[in-house]
Design a protein around this motif. Structure first.
Motif, mmCIF file in Angstrom:
data_model
loop_
_atom_site.group_PDB
_atom_site.id
_atom_site.type_symbol
_atom_site.label_atom_id
_atom_site.label_comp_id
_atom_site.label_asym_id
_atom_site.label_seq_id
_atom_site.Cartn_x
_atom_site.Cartn_y
_atom_site.Cartn_z
ATOM 1 N N CYS A 473 0.832 -1.210 0.000
ATOM 2 C CA CYS A 473 0.000 0.000 0.000
ATOM 3 C C CYS A 473 0.863 1.254 0.000
ATOM 4 O O CYS A 473 0.581 2.219 -0.731
ATOM 5 N N ARG A 474 1.912 1.251 0.782
ATOM 6 C CA ARG A 474 2.696 2.471 0.985
ATOM 7 C C ARG A 474 3.802 2.662 -0.054
ATOM 8 O O ARG A 474 4.249 3.783 -0.271
ATOM 9 N N LEU A 490 -5.634 -2.910 0.186
ATOM 10 C CA LEU A 490 -6.357 -2.169 1.228
ATOM 11 C C LEU A 490 -7.544 -2.985 1.744
ATOM 12 O O LEU A 490 -7.790 -3.047 2.957
ATOM 13 N N ARG A 494 -7.848 -4.433 5.610
ATOM 14 C CA ARG A 494 -8.987 -4.090 6.470
ATOM 15 C C ARG A 494 -9.677 -5.356 6.984
ATOM 16 O O ARG A 494 -10.142 -5.386 8.125
ATOM 17 N N ASP A 508 -0.607 3.197 10.829
ATOM 18 C CA ASP A 508 -1.180 2.357 9.780
ATOM 19 C C ASP A 508 -2.692 2.262 9.920
ATOM 20 O O ASP A 508 -3.428 2.326 8.932
ATOM 21 N N GLN A 511 -4.345 5.619 8.896
ATOM 22 C CA GLN A 511 -4.249 6.005 7.484
ATOM 23 C C GLN A 511 -4.812 4.953 6.519
ATOM 24 O O GLN A 511 -5.354 5.313 5.469
ATOM 25 N N LEU A 512 -4.691 3.685 6.886
ATOM 26 C CA LEU A 512 -5.038 2.622 5.933
ATOM 27 C C LEU A 512 -6.326 1.874 6.264
ATOM 28 O O LEU A 512 -6.886 1.214 5.390
ATOM 29 N N SER A 520 -8.207 6.365 1.870
ATOM 30 C CA SER A 520 -6.938 5.652 2.010
ATOM 31 C C SER A 520 -6.300 5.413 0.638
ATOM 32 O O SER A 520 -5.076 5.514 0.482
ATOM 33 N N CYS A 524 -2.574 6.762 -0.457
ATOM 34 C CA CYS A 524 -1.497 5.852 -0.881
ATOM 35 C C CYS A 524 -1.103 6.065 -2.345
ATOM 36 O O CYS A 524 0.073 5.924 -2.706
#
Length: 532
Positions: A473-474, A490, A494, A508, A511-512, A520, A524
């Motif tokens: 993701c990052r 993502l 979750r 994390d 933000q995610l 999000s 990203c």
């Protein structure tokens, strides 16, 4: 007669003392034939009193050289057709740029190529029909008209007049292109008809092999030719070959040709009309057929069940034979002796899981998960991202079934899926990079679906899947900046966070996981590499 690799036969090969002489004769003949083709356009330009162009793009002028023998009208027709099509496109480009000198010189060369095509085909092929004769006449008239009007444009200085003449040239070019397309289609149709008749009437294995090979070569020229072949009975003739025991050694070649033809709707419809699915099922379930034959049958199945082709979804006859086909394909995956065979069989299975949901239940009953996951540790069968793409596609589609989770756990499948999240291309080619993206995306989708089961989710956390998902993701480079991979990661993150939130750091989570998915995603997708 002793058969050799590549379809050659001992009786047809020259003896050592003969080879040099044959090579010399063939080289001279080829040079003489090529010389005619190479000089014809140039001579035509000289006759029109046109100087050699000094423009940079003159280096790209098309010359037909190194082509097939004049005794091969079909291949010469294809090559000449390609040259004319390219010339038409380039004339249109120069016309848009108002480069009248180039437009005229290229128009003269186009006329030469068109005249050569008509002459060569009339000389090397059977007599033309009345319809072909009419179109040939219209084509040459338009070529002459194009050359004449572009020559007049060279002498016009008034921009207003030139603008009106440009529209006339554009219309002439468009009409010329239509006549050329009609003529080429008619000629190719006649050639295809001859090949199909030859296959249909032949009881000689060598004649059938040669003719089927010619037909396969035509399928590689694009969808338009595949439509002509299907329309003219090519599918019917090839399945006739595949139903004769005397032609068993030709089954792989015939099936490979069928797979190519079935990339178009007309091919699939013809396949269904002649009960082609039943024939494929018979071949796949008959162990007396070679592995190569069954692999090519699997390729046809993969083609006619492709989810990317909307017309394949209406193949009603497939459902009647689906169970035995799926069973045979799983067995082929299990026994495959090479990566190519496994790829074709697994691709067919992957497409079938899209074709009908019942296929996933059949695969569960056949222990397909075990077969596929075991194959992943066999480098002889699974060693490319293309093959892993098929495997993870099957797993992703099967993961909607509740029982799938327990089978995955039992076969240590979570660890394999974790490995697929790290799929990297070896060569860096666009096709391989795209395949790696698909593997990562589908692995994340599979993980998200399976993590409905708490046991799978805990196993994923234990194997540090959350860390890898966060990294994907990052870090855009880890996912090749793919948005599809990002969304899937993502969603999977979750799902895992809902079971084991303690596996996430606060940043994390904030933000995610905590924001809306779209927020999000935007965060990203706009990250710089230095953020990590």
């Amino acid at each position: 007669m002793m058969a050799l690799p590549g379809g050659r036969h001992l009786d047809s090969m020259p003896l050592p003392g003969q080879r040099l002489h044959l090579m010399q004769v063939d080289s001279v003949q080829r040079w003489m034939e090529d010389l005619k083709l190479m000089t014809e356009c140039e001579c035509m330009c000289v006759l029109q009193a046109k100087p050699i162009s000094l423009e940079e793009d003159a280096q790209g002028d098309l010359i037909l050289a190194g082509g097939p023998s004049l005794g091969d009208p079909l291949q010469l027709l294809l090559k000449r057709g390609w040259v004319i099509s390219t010339e038409l496109r380039r004339i249109g480009q120069k016309l848009a740029q108002d480069r009248w000198a180039r437009v005229h010189s290229m128009s003269v060369r186009l006329t030469c190529h068109a005249r050569s095509m008509v002459s060569e085909y009339s000389t090397g092929s059977r007599s033309s029909s009345q319809e072909m004769g009419q179109i040939e006449k219209l084509l040459m008239e338009k070529c002459s008209e194009l050359s004449a009007v572009t020559e007049r444009c060279l002498q016009v200085e008034n921009e207003h007049v030139l603008k009106s003449m440009k529209a006339c040239v554009s219309d002439t070019l468009s009409t010329l292109g239509q006549h050329f397309s009609q003529l080429l289609e008619l000629a190719l149709t006649r050639e295809v008809q001859a090949l199909v008749r030859k296959i249909d009437a032949s009881d000689n294995i060598y004649t059938t092999e040669s003719t089927t090979g010619n037909l396969f070569s035509l399928t590689q020229e694009g969808a338009a030719l595949c439509r002509i072949i299907a329309k003219e009975g090519g599918v019917v003739a090839l399945f006739k070959v595949c139903r004769q025991d005397s032609f068993r050694c030709l089954y792989p070649q015939a099936l490979r040709t069928l797979a190519s033809i079935c990339c178009v709707e007309e091919g699939v419809h013809q396949l269904e009309k002649v009960d082609g699915v039943l024939c494929l099922a018979d071949i796949l379930t008959d162990d007396s057929h070679s592995e190569a034959t069954r692999a090519e049958a699997a390729a046809v199945v993969a083609q006619v069940t492709s989810p990317h082709l909307p017309f394949t979804q209406h193949l009603s006859s497939f459902l009647e034979s689906m169970e035995e086909i799926v069973t045979a394909l799983v067995k082929l995956c299990q026994e495959a002796s090479s990566g190519e065979v496994f790829l074709l069989a697994s691709a067919a299975l992957a497409n079938i899981t899209f074709f009908d949901t019942m296929a996933c239940e059949m695969l569960l009953q056949l222990n397909a998960i075990r077969v596929l996951l075991e194959a992943c540790s066999d480098k002889q069968r699974v060693d490319t991202p293309y093959t892993r793409d098929q495997i993870v596609t099957i797993l992703a589609n099967m993961s909607v079934l509740e029982q799938c989770a327990s089978d995955i756990i039992q076969e240590n499948g979570v660890q394999l899926i974790m490995g697929m999240l790290s799929e990297k291309p070896r060569s860096g080619t666009p096709a391989e990079v795209a395949a790696c993206e698909r593997v990562q995306q589908k692995a994340a989708v599979t993980l998200a679906r399976l993590s409905r089961d708490p046991e799978v989710a805990r196993e994923a956390v234990r194997l540090s899947c959350m860390s890898r998902l966060i990294e994907l993701c990052r870090s855009p480079s880890e996912r090749n900046s793919s948005d599809a991979v990002l969304v899937a990661c993502l969603a999977a993150l979750r799902r895992l966070a809902g079971v084991c939130p303690e596996g996430l750091q606060d940043s994390d989570f904030q933000q995610l996981v905590q924001p809306r998915l779209v927020d999000s995603f935007l965060l990203c997708s706009n990250m710089e590499e230095s953020f990590v």
